[in-house]
Design a protein around this motif. Structure first.
Motif, PDB file in Angstrom:
ATOM      1  N   PHE A   1       7.736  10.769  -1.701  1.00 13.52           N
ATOM      2  CA  PHE A   1       8.604   9.542  -2.256  1.00 13.52           C
ATOM      3  C   PHE A   1       7.271   8.832  -3.192  1.00 13.52           C
ATOM      4  O   PHE A   1       6.137   9.084  -3.168  1.00 13.52           O
ATOM      5  CB  PHE A   1       8.777   8.478  -1.076  1.00 13.52           C
ATOM      6  N   MET A   2       7.829   7.558  -3.777  1.00 11.61           N
ATOM      7  CA  MET A   2       6.925   6.930  -4.769  1.00 11.61           C
ATOM      8  C   MET A   2       6.807   5.531  -4.146  1.00 11.61           C
ATOM      9  O   MET A   2       7.947   4.749  -3.994  1.00 11.61           O
ATOM     10  CB  MET A   2       7.287   6.991  -6.154  1.00 11.61           C
ATOM     11  N   PRO A   3       5.821   4.922  -4.243  1.00 16.49           N
ATOM     12  CA  PRO A   3       5.538   3.619  -3.762  1.00 16.49           C
ATOM     13  C   PRO A   3       5.819   2.814  -4.933  1.00 16.49           C
ATOM     14  O   PRO A   3       5.425   3.090  -6.115  1.00 16.49           O
ATOM     15  CB  PRO A   3       4.092   3.412  -3.328  1.00 16.49           C
ATOM     16  N   THR A   4       6.203   1.422  -4.617  1.00 19.68           N
ATOM     17  CA  THR A   4       6.609   0.471  -5.833  1.00 19.68           C
ATOM     18  C   THR A   4       5.351  -0.572  -5.601  1.00 19.68           C
ATOM     19  O   THR A   4       5.428  -1.097  -4.494  1.00 19.68           O
ATOM     20  CB  THR A   4       7.905   0.001  -5.706  1.00 19.68           C
ATOM     21  N   ASN A   5       4.644  -0.821  -6.569  1.00 18.01           N
ATOM     22  CA  ASN A   5       3.802  -1.896  -6.421  1.00 18.01           C
ATOM     23  C   ASN A   5       4.148  -3.401  -6.773  1.00 18.01           C
ATOM     24  O   ASN A   5       4.687  -3.570  -7.943  1.00 18.01           O
ATOM     25  CB  ASN A   5       2.606  -1.531  -7.458  1.00 18.01           C
ATOM     26  N   LYS A   6       4.243  -4.176  -5.843  1.00 22.40           N
ATOM     27  CA  LYS A   6       4.802  -5.487  -5.894  1.00 22.40           C
ATOM     28  C   LYS A   6       3.723  -6.554  -6.439  1.00 22.40           C
ATOM     29  O   LYS A   6       3.976  -7.573  -6.143  1.00 22.40           O
ATOM     30  CB  LYS A   6       5.729  -5.968  -4.919  1.00 22.40           C
ATOM     31  N   GLY A   7       2.639  -6.128  -6.684  1.00 18.11           N
ATOM     32  CA  GLY A   7       1.512  -6.968  -6.920  1.00 18.11           C
ATOM     33  C   GLY A   7       0.614  -7.336  -5.845  1.00 18.11           C
ATOM     34  O   GLY A   7      -0.508  -7.061  -5.741  1.00 18.11           O
ATOM     35  N   ASN A   8       0.865  -8.028  -4.680  1.00 19.78           N
ATOM     36  CA  ASN A   8       0.502  -8.112  -3.451  1.00 19.78           C
ATOM     37  C   ASN A   8       0.487  -7.096  -2.323  1.00 19.78           C
ATOM     38  O   ASN A   8      -0.149  -7.075  -1.408  1.00 19.78           O
ATOM     39  CB  ASN A   8       0.365  -9.457  -2.901  1.00 19.78           C
ATOM     40  N   LEU A   9       1.760  -6.154  -2.473  1.00 14.18           N
ATOM     41  CA  LEU A   9       1.720  -5.207  -1.567  1.00 14.18           C
ATOM     42  C   LEU A   9       2.849  -4.153  -2.170  1.00 14.18           C
ATOM     43  O   LEU A   9       3.138  -4.204  -2.992  1.00 14.18           O
ATOM     44  CB  LEU A   9       2.894  -5.845  -0.244  1.00 14.18           C
ATOM     45  N   LEU A  10       2.663  -2.826  -1.291  1.00 17.86           N
ATOM     46  CA  LEU A  10       3.388  -1.882  -2.043  1.00 17.86           C
ATOM     47  C   LEU A  10       4.681  -1.707  -1.037  1.00 17.86           C
ATOM     48  O   LEU A  10       4.626  -1.890   0.223  1.00 17.86           O
ATOM     49  CB  LEU A  10       2.494  -0.687  -1.687  1.00 17.86           C
TER      50      LEU A  10
END
Length: 170
Positions: free
Chosen positions: A78-87
């Motif tokens: 799976f691929m994480p999504t970087n939301k700026g302050n959390l994954l």
């Protein structure tokens, strides 16, 4: 034999089905930070949002890209999504085909473990023969080794059937 069984249990436990099973894997991923490698659990908070979603919130926001890279490098599917302050991690739903492939991989690991246990039996039987004991004593030793081997192979089979139920019942 016990070591082989414990290692197999750990490997099979790592084969994921949902967020609960992936949590222990994520906690132990080593992330490069501050000039060394630290387990992810020591530098972030990992939360289970629901059955198929997780979030990773680093305590130091500057580490987010390092954590992102470590998760990608772990190659967990799976691929994480970087939301700026959390994954944010969304685990893909297992299809019938992926369940079958997962069972094939588990069966391969099970068979390798059985072979390793039989190898341990063979080495121990050879050790008994090298001791040049009386026939009665060597027979007793070989019977004990065979009994232990059967016990561990049964434990492996039970582990396989439990995991098979878990995978096929979801």
């Amino acid at each position: 034999m016990k070591k082989i069984l414990n290692q197999l249990q750990e490997e099979i436990h790592r084969m994921r089905l949902g967020s609960q099973s992936i949590l222990s894997i994520l906690e132990n991923i080593r992330v490069k930070c501050y000039g060394t490698f630290l387990p992810m659990i020591e530098i972030s908070t990992i939360n289970i949002v629901d059955h198929m979603n997780l979030t990773i919130e680093p305590w130091d926001r500057t580490l987010i890209s390092n954590i992102d890279k470590a998760v990608i490098d772990a190659n967990l599917g799976f691929m994480p999504t970087n939301k700026g302050n959390l994954l944010y991690i969304h685990l893909p739903i297992l299809t019938e085909e992926s369940r079958i492939n997962l069972m094939k991989r588990i069966k391969t690991k099970i068979e390798k473990s059985k072979i390793l246990i039989r190898t341990v039996r063979k080495k121990n039987n050879q050790s008994i023969k090298q001791l040049k004991l009386s026939d009665d004593l060597s027979k007793i030793g070989e019977n004990h080794i065979q009994k232990t081997t059967k016990e561990y192979i049964q434990k492996i089979e039970i582990l396989f059937h439990e995991k098979e139920k878990e995978i096929l019942n979801i």
